[in-house]
Design a protein around this motif. Structure first.
Motif, PDB file in Angstrom:
ATOM      1  N   UNK A 137       0.725  -0.823  -0.200  1.00  0.00           N
ATOM      2  CA  UNK A 137      -0.472  -0.021  -0.108  1.00  0.00           C
ATOM      3  C   UNK A 137       0.956   1.337   0.381  1.00  0.00           C
ATOM      4  N   UNK A 138       2.025   0.827  -0.213  1.00  0.00           N
ATOM      5  CA  UNK A 138       3.330   2.615  -0.609  1.00  0.00           C
ATOM      6  C   UNK A 138       2.713   2.912  -1.882  1.00  0.00           C
ATOM      7  N   UNK A 139       2.761   2.155  -2.767  1.00  0.00           N
ATOM      8  CA  UNK A 139       2.275   2.541  -4.246  1.00  0.00           C
ATOM      9  C   UNK A 139       1.419   2.094  -5.033  1.00  0.00           C
ATOM     10  N   UNK A 140       0.770   2.320  -5.929  1.00  0.00           N
ATOM     11  CA  UNK A 140      -0.105   2.103  -6.749  1.00  0.00           C
ATOM     12  C   UNK A 140       0.461   2.036  -8.327  1.00  0.00           C
ATOM     13  N   UNK A 141       0.147   1.046  -8.697  1.00  0.00           N
ATOM     14  CA  UNK A 141       0.533   1.165 -10.614  1.00  0.00           C
ATOM     15  C   UNK A 141      -0.171   1.370 -10.880  1.00  0.00           C
ATOM     16  N   UNK A 142       0.166   2.582 -11.782  1.00  0.00           N
ATOM     17  CA  UNK A 142      -0.727   3.000 -13.466  1.00  0.00           C
ATOM     18  C   UNK A 142      -1.177   1.959 -14.324  1.00  0.00           C
ATOM     19  N   UNK A 143       0.813   1.287 -14.173  1.00  0.00           N
ATOM     20  CA  UNK A 143       0.653   1.278 -15.852  1.00  0.00           C
ATOM     21  C   UNK A 143       1.966   0.569 -16.107  1.00  0.00           C
ATOM     22  N   UNK A 144       2.781  -0.197 -16.961  1.00  0.00           N
ATOM     23  CA  UNK A 144       3.837  -0.787 -17.250  1.00  0.00           C
ATOM     24  C   UNK A 144       4.664   0.053 -18.426  1.00  0.00           C
ATOM     25  N   UNK A 145       5.666   0.163 -18.107  1.00  0.00           N
ATOM     26  CA  UNK A 145       6.425   0.199 -19.472  1.00  0.00           C
ATOM     27  C   UNK A 145       7.567  -0.630 -20.347  1.00  0.00           C
TER      28      UNK A 145
END
Length: 284
Positions: free
Chosen positions: A172-180
């Motif tokens: 719950x520190x980060x939320x991943x929006x997408x990958x590249x």
């Protein structure tokens, strides 16, 4: 005994080096190889190659090509990981940013200028059709700096290797929006020119040892469990990572590959002009 210093990020990609060092494979060839972790990534290693504090570095392809073009006295001797690196695009878990389009005018946390987190932010921006010149950066040093910057609001998003940052998504520190993914093989092995001139035979032996290790790396008994424990990863994440990761078998790096990468980097405004691809490589 020849003394050599090798460096890389303290991530699962480099566990084959740990195994060969633990087994004293290099000592058998009269080479005293010493490993150093570089938490700051490729930008930090490029600096270390320049000042001579490391002899061999396992670096991101885009970072070392840009730095050699800018005068780093080193050469790429081979590809290390030939598959792309998956860069996760992360925001603070409580951020109002929900999708990739929301990030166009946001501030990007990067480890340092010329690093993978910097160059891949440019690649991502190009992929989205954003104005590269309008990008805003906050230098944060390393992964922990990225966590701090997103937590305290100094930056809005942070790009780092998908699986390395997965535990911070899970907790719950980060939320991943997408990958590249990188549009090229992700890691190469670079060596200082001075070392190549004076110790080419020893470098050949080092490469032969590490290539032999990576060739059968996935077949090591319970390697997925070992990696999950060592790098504090979920077992299924490590298994997914192993499925999509391929190391080089020792095949030499070609000028054609460097030319193709340079063409893409110019297209992405990462480098300004193309150089002779032979200037970047030394096949031993």
């Amino acid at each position: 005994m020849t003394n050599l210093k090798v460096g890389g990020v303290p991530e699962h990609f480099n566990y084959p080096w740990y195994i060969t060092l633990k087994n004293k494979e290099y000592h058998k060839h009269d080479i005293n190889l010493r490993w150093q972790d570089y938490h700051g990534g490729t930008g930090q290693m490029c600096k270390a190659l320049r000042n001579g504090s490391v002899d061999i570095a396992i670096v991101l392809t885009e970072g070392i090509i840009k730095d050699i073009a800018d005068g780093n006295p080193s050469k790429i001797v081979q590809t290390y990981v030939k598959t792309p690196l998956i860069w996760g695009i992360h925001v603070n878990a409580s951020s109002t940013f929900k999708k990739i389009e929301d990030l166009e005018d946001a501030t990007i946390a990067i480890s340092r200028f010329g690093s993978g987190s910097h160059l891949m932010a440019i690649v991502n921006a190009h992929n989205q059709g954003w104005d590269i010149d309008a990008l805003k950066f906050k230098v944060i040093g390393n992964l922990q700096g990225g966590i701090d910057a997103l937590t305290n609001g100094e930056a809005d998003y942070f790009m780092w290797e998908h699986f390395t940052t997965k535990p911070f998504v899970d907790n719950g520190t980060f939320r991943r929006i997408d990958d590249c993914p990188t549009p090229w093989p992700c890691f190469v092995i670079a060596v200082r020119n001075e070392v190549l001139e004076n110790n080419s035979d020893e470098i050949k032996k080092v490469l032969a040892i590490i290539n032999s290790e990576t060739e059968d790396f996935k077949k090591i008994d319970a390697i997925d469990k070992t990696l999950a424990k060592r790098y504090k990863q979920q077992l299924e994440d490590i298994q997914d990572w192993l499925k999509i990761t391929e190391w080089n078998d020792g095949s030499p790096i070609t000028k054609n590959l460097i030319t193709r990468i340079q063409n893409k980097m110019i297209k992405f405004n990462v480098i300004n002009e193309k150089r002779n691809s032979g200037d970047f490589i030394k096949n031993l």
